[in-house]
Design a protein around this motif. Structure first.
Motif, PDB file in Angstrom:
ATOM      1  N   ASN A 373      42.122  11.255  38.711  1.00  0.00           N
ATOM      2  CA  ASN A 373      42.844  12.337  39.367  1.00  0.00           C
ATOM      3  C   ASN A 373      43.791  13.048  38.413  1.00  0.00           C
ATOM      4  O   ASN A 373      43.932  14.276  38.461  1.00  0.00           O
ATOM      5  N   VAL A 386      38.649  14.730  46.721  1.00  0.00           N
ATOM      6  CA  VAL A 386      38.523  14.166  48.064  1.00  0.00           C
ATOM      7  C   VAL A 386      37.994  12.743  47.939  1.00  0.00           C
ATOM      8  O   VAL A 386      37.009  12.501  47.232  1.00  0.00           O
ATOM      9  N   CYS A 397      46.276   9.510  48.989  1.00  0.00           N
ATOM     10  CA  CYS A 397      46.458  10.952  48.823  1.00  0.00           C
ATOM     11  C   CYS A 397      47.915  11.328  48.592  1.00  0.00           C
ATOM     12  O   CYS A 397      48.376  12.393  49.023  1.00  0.00           O
ATOM     13  N   PHE A 407      44.709  11.532  44.940  1.00  0.00           N
ATOM     14  CA  PHE A 407      43.743  12.426  45.576  1.00  0.00           C
ATOM     15  C   PHE A 407      44.473  13.495  46.387  1.00  0.00           C
ATOM     16  O   PHE A 407      45.594  13.284  46.863  1.00  0.00           O
ATOM     17  N   ASP A 408      43.806  14.639  46.546  1.00  0.00           N
ATOM     18  CA  ASP A 408      44.358  15.708  47.381  1.00  0.00           C
ATOM     19  C   ASP A 408      44.089  15.458  48.863  1.00  0.00           C
ATOM     20  O   ASP A 408      44.924  15.761  49.715  1.00  0.00           O
ATOM     21  N   TYR A 409      42.909  14.928  49.158  1.00  0.00           N
ATOM     22  CA  TYR A 409      42.503  14.685  50.543  1.00  0.00           C
ATOM     23  C   TYR A 409      41.677  13.395  50.605  1.00  0.00           C
ATOM     24  O   TYR A 409      41.097  12.968  49.621  1.00  0.00           O
ATOM     25  N   ARG A 410      41.630  12.820  51.795  1.00  0.00           N
ATOM     26  CA  ARG A 410      40.633  11.795  52.087  1.00  0.00           C
ATOM     27  C   ARG A 410      39.827  12.259  53.295  1.00  0.00           C
ATOM     28  O   ARG A 410      40.325  13.035  54.131  1.00  0.00           O
ATOM     29  N   GLU A 447      49.948  12.404  53.869  1.00  0.00           N
ATOM     30  CA  GLU A 447      48.647  12.327  53.196  1.00  0.00           C
ATOM     31  C   GLU A 447      47.662  13.223  53.946  1.00  0.00           C
ATOM     32  O   GLU A 447      47.497  13.099  55.158  1.00  0.00           O
ATOM     33  N   LYS A 448      47.019  14.121  53.231  1.00  0.00           N
ATOM     34  CA  LYS A 448      46.128  15.100  53.845  1.00  0.00           C
ATOM     35  C   LYS A 448      44.727  14.522  54.034  1.00  0.00           C
ATOM     36  O   LYS A 448      44.255  13.731  53.226  1.00  0.00           O
TER      37      LYS A 448
END
Length: 675
Positions: A373, A386, A397, A407-410, A447-448
């Protein structure tokens, strides 16, 4: 990254106070990350300076000819053979250098030619065997043997990119169209990169999605693996055309304002010997864990040794390669749960925090994901990552500086599972709307997530898509617009409601698998011996949605309206929805998000319902409906009046709001038009 800022205590324990008892585990994880990063970077400012394996290994032009290098620490002899030397196994030996790096210099510009087939001839002890270079950037399949072979490709040849301005733009909330290039055409065969660019991308653009997520791009010899058994990590899959065609696809998408994510597979590798990395130098532990640790017990695939520096070099270089050479805007990491636990999360429900912080947790894998990341966002600050993690690992995230994985998203993997279970096991009249709210809104703080109601897994043979689960056999007889039955009407109504509900409430981004937006009627069955190697069920029948006499058009048009509403109103930029009123008896859920009011009526029998819609979160004023599942253009009855203006009033005991009429199995979105 300023490593000096990576000091305990980390903010992750403030964000989630339940993590306080595990602070020592988080500190250990972060200390190991810092030490591993120090070993890799060794004084350099950027991790990107380390991830340049593709610029050194493989085939490269020089001023006087070519040079080829390969890391084979266990090999005793290495030779290069191919079309260029009539497959002579003796004439072109490589020299061994430091750390098991083998090299050969081929003088003369024409010593190798673009497109020539080449392989390695390797000796380990008394055994000789063929291998493909690990950094192969192009492979082809022999039509007689069905085996892969590396082809020479000039790495210095530049593609005429025209996307510089787009690459510099910061991304909006991702509205993702998940796609498989090979099965993206109507024909009974394998689609190509260029066909996808010319035929599918305009559909994605028209629907309003701002991101595509491409599956099965890294080279894989078995087409039916869905791309999840990779042999050649630096090669674009030969199934769909040449590498230049993939670059054309990405460049075309960027020209349409669509970002492109690569579904990257670093969680395991194809076990094929000779085509992939298995026994590449004659040893089992060059790239993979030794013995039984190196095998995935459920998938029968090989598992990387994330603790070995050379393996990290290979994998991190692979990520940078796809970003720099193909301009991918980020990655969806496959199989993260399998990576970060020694038991691969098999059979685990992850019901308490102890399951995240114990000897079962693979710190080497977590540290690799942190490094990945950092690297990805270093190469491109606007990149998106993701994680496909069903375990709910805390901090997945959150930024690395806060003690997270970066991470940006899960993926909100529990959402499609919830919809399947609900549709399969519960009568409509027994739906628990409080549970429905909880499942779509419960996530780790700050967390997104990417919400979705179904993905490619639900479209495969052995499972069912949402529309197929509800309509079943009537999908084949009941999709003419003039046809009505209780089963088909319910399926059409709920298909729209479930998608709008999941998109508007289930995350900070949204994902749809290709064709599901219009209720594609067929499951995916890749060609195999059991179906006579047929492509009949391994394609997308766009002719169905293009037929104005069929209900597929209604579902497609609704998806387009829904996605464009989310994009134009930046709905998913608002981090959270606010519950306004939930009525378990009448199956009503109302909430606000992004300045809009949402009303969902999941009841299956009340023909008319009138209730008070609270508007205290959006304010006093006039409101009107801007989208509803009941619109005639989407196959609805047209009972919801879009011209009527609702005026808020303040009522003692009820607060600010207005009375609204809601038909059964319908949803509506209202906006404030004046104060």
């Amino acid at each position: 990254m300023d490593v000096g800022k990576l000091n305990a205590p980390y903010q992750i324990t403030e964000i989630d106070p339940w993590l306080a008892p595990y602070e020592a585990d988080i500190v250990l994880r972060m200390d190991r990350f810092k030490e591993k990063r120090r070993q890799l970077v060794d004084g350099a400012a950027f991790l990107s300076d380390f991830a340049n394996g593709y610029l050194f290994f493989g085939f490269h032009r020089t001023k006087t000819g070519w040079v080829f290098r390969e890391w084979l620490p266990g090999a005793d002899e290495v030779r290069l053979m191919g079309d260029f030397n009539q497959w002579n196994r003796e004439s072109h030996p490589l020299d061994r250098g430091e750390n098991g790096v083998w090299e050969i210099v081929l003088p003369g510009e024409d010593s190798l030619l673009e497109g020539q087939n080449v392989k390695l001839w390797i000796r380990k002890g008394e055994n000789w065997f063929e291998r493909l270079p690990a950094y192969s950037t192009k492979v082809a399949m022999d039509p007689e043997t069905s085996l892969l072979c590396t082809q020479v490709q000039d790495p210095e040849k530049e593609y005429a990119w025209t996307d510089e301005a787009f690459m510099a733009e910061a991304p909006d909330a991702p509205l993702i169209y998940e796609a498989h290039v090979g099965m993206s055409q109507d024909k009974e065969g394998i689609g190509t990169y260029r066909e996808f660019a010319e035929n599918v991308l305009p559909r994605v653009k028209d629907l309003g999605y701002n991101t595509i997520q491409l599956m099965a791009i890294q080279e894989h010899p078995y087409y039916g693996s869905f791309g999840y058994q990779v042999t050649n990590f630096f090669a674009a899959a030969h199934w769909y055309g040449d590498p230049e065609d993939l670059k054309y696809l990405v460049n075309t998408a960027h020209g349409m304002g669509i970002r492109v994510l690569l579904d990257v597979v670093h969680s395991h590798a194809c076990p094929n010997v000779g085509e992939g990395l298995q026994f590449q130098d004659g040893t089992e532990d060059q790239y993979f864990l030794p013995g039984g640790q190196g095998w995935h017990p459920a998938w029968g695939t090989k598992l990387f040794n994330y603790g070995r520096t050379e393996v990290l070099h290979f994998l991190l270089s692979n990520l940078k390669y796809w970003q720099t050479q193909y301009h991918f805007d980020g990655f969806r990491f496959d199989g993260v749960t399998s990576m970060i636990y020694h038991d691969h999360g098999l059979g685990s429900a992850f019901t308490n925090y102890d399951m995240y912080f114990n000897l079962n947790t693979d710190l080497d894998a977590l540290n690799y994901l942190q490094l990945a990341n950092e690297l990805i966002h270093e190469v491109n600050p606007n990149a998106t990552t993701v994680a496909e993690d069903m375990s709910g690992m805390p901090g997945m995230c959150l930024p690395i500086e806060q003690g997270g994985i970066g991470f940006d998203y899960r993926l909100a993997m529990g959402e499609p599972d919830y919809w399947i279970k609900l549709l399969k096991d519960t009568r409509d009249e027994d739906w628990n709307v409080n549970g429905l709210w909880y499942e779509m809104t419960t996530r780790r703080p700050m967390e997104k997530v990417i919400g979705y109601c179904e993905s490619h897994d639900q479209a495969l043979v052995g499972d069912k898509t949402i529309i197929f689960r509800m309509a079943d056999a009537e999908m084949y007889t009941g999709m003419m617009k003039e046809y009505h039955s209780l089963t088909m009407d319910r399926a059409i109504e709920l298909h729209k409601m479930i998608r709008l509900y999941t998109m508007s409430l289930g995350g900070n981004g949204y994902l749809n698998f290709m064709g599901n937006e219009f209720g594609h009627p067929e499951w995916i069955d890749f060609p195999r011996e059991g179906n006579g190697w047929s492509y009949k069920y391994c394609r997308r029948q766009w002719s169905l949605v293009d037929n104005p006499q069929l209900k597929f058009e209604w579902l497609n048009d609704f998806d387009k309206a829904m996605i464009n509403l989310a994009k134009e109103r930046k709905l998913l930029d608002d981090p959270n929805a606010v519950s306004l009123w939930i009525d378990p008896e009448r199956k009503i859920i109302t909430f606000s998000r992004g300045g809009l009011l949402f009303v969902f009526n999941f009841h299956n029998s009340y023909s008319e319902q009138q209730f008070f819609l609270h508007a205290h979160t959006t304010g006093e004023g006039s409101y009107r409906v801007i989208l509803s599942t009941d619109e005639k253009r989407f196959g609805g009855a047209g009972l919801i009046d879009h011209d009527y203006i609702y005026q808020t009033t303040y009522t003692e005991g009820r607060g600010l709001g207005f009375d609204v009429y809601s038909p059964c199995r319908s949803a509506m979105v209202l906006e404030r038009i004046s104060e």
